[in-house]
Enzyme design. Structure first.
Site, short mmCIF file in Angstrom:
data_model
loop_
_atom_site.label_atom_id
_atom_site.label_comp_id
_atom_site.label_asym_id
_atom_site.label_seq_id
_atom_site.Cartn_x
_atom_site.Cartn_y
_atom_site.Cartn_z
CG HIS A 8 -5.78 -2.68 0.43
ND1 HIS A 8 -5.02 -2.20 -0.95
CD2 HIS A 8 -5.13 -2.14 1.51
CE1 HIS A 8 -4.13 -1.38 -0.67
NE2 HIS A 8 -4.07 -1.41 1.05
CG ASN A 63 -2.76 -5.10 -2.17
OD1 ASN A 63 -1.79 -5.90 -1.75
ND2 ASN A 63 -3.85 -5.52 -2.74
CB SER A 108 -0.80 -0.02 1.27
OG SER A 108 -2.05 0.60 0.97
#
Length: 266
Positions: A241, A120, A96
């Site tokens: 995610h 992700n 992320s």
């Protein structure tokens, strides 16, 4: 999950743990999380590598970065971590926001990053997605932190009782609000910061995401892989995610494959 070894601290105020020996692998978590989010990968990959997981600034037990810091400042912060740990050549994997930082490190530190993996990661959000994430920045800055909204995006509806959901909810609930606001603003503005650099990143570059991740989409992973000379994408079917926690064995296997390659795999 296996217990996490006790944290150490760098002279620059970064909290980290390490386990295993061999070629170093640096793990960078996402906004609102802490290094424990990498627990499955630490356990699996430390059999063959020196795994070093770091708490992002203001997360876990790391000192804060300056308020208003941009993605470039987070990348520089991790560059100091490399210096403090005397890591001259390192594999870097980020999830992320950690993926944005990992990409920035690959773009900025040249051959010092031997391989890079973005799990992700976001890349050039469309106008609607950009407006939504910037609206969330405004809410966070005003002290209105929505802890349920991210979890719904990360896991989908009806997964509140899953172990991964409970873990991430706990970490998100304990994060320093000021540090969270700083990191989230950098994350929201950082999807294009290093986007043009991928054609110049020569190291093996893995781009992995979940099939149903609404924000770090398969299309983004494939676009980054196409832009990087030694890039390839892997999409985990049926996941979203927090794929490293919801599909750990699959992710671990892909990361082991990535760590074994000097070039793009067939």
């Amino acid at each position: 999950m296996s217990p996490i070894p006790q944290r150490s601290r760098t002279p620059g105020g970064a909290a980290y743990m390490e386990q295993g020996s061999g070629e170093p692998l640096l793990l960078i978590h996402g906004v609102g999380m802490r290094l424990e989010a990498w627990a499955p990968q630490i356990g699996a990959l430390s059999h063959t590598h020196r795994v070093i997981a770091v708490d992002m600034p203001g997360h876990g037990e790391s000192d804060r970065i300056a308020a208003g810091a941009l993605l470039q400042d987070f990348v520089a912060w991790f560059g100091k971590v490399l210096n403090d740990l005397r890591l001259e050549s390192v594999n870097v994997a980020g999830h992320s926001m950690g993926a944005l930082i990992a990409g920035g490190m690959a773009a900025s530190f040249g051959a010092r990053v031997k391989r890079v993996a973005l799990l992700n990661g976001v890349y050039r959000r469309d106008p609607e997605a950009r407006a939504a994430v910037l609206a969330r920045v405004d809410s966070i800055r005003e002290g209105r932190i929505d802890r349920d909204g991210p979890l719904r995006r990360w896991f989908g509806e009806g997964n509140e009782d899953s172990p991964a959901y409970r873990l991430t909810h706990g970490w998100l609930s304990k994060v320093d609000p000021e540090a969270y606001a700083t990191a989230y603003a950098a994350f929201a503005q950082g999807d294009a910061t290093y986007a043009d650099a991928w054609p110049n990143v020569a190291c093996p570059a893995l781009f992995l995401t979940g099939e149903h991740d609404p924000n770090s989409t398969p299309a983004m992973a494939k676009a980054m892989a196409a832009a990087a000379p030694a890039g390839w994408a892997r999409i985990i079917a049926g996941h979203r995610h927090m794929v490293n926690l919801t599909a750990p064995e699959t992710v671990d296997g892909i990361l082991k494959d990535w760590l074994s390659h000097e070039e793009v795999p067939a």
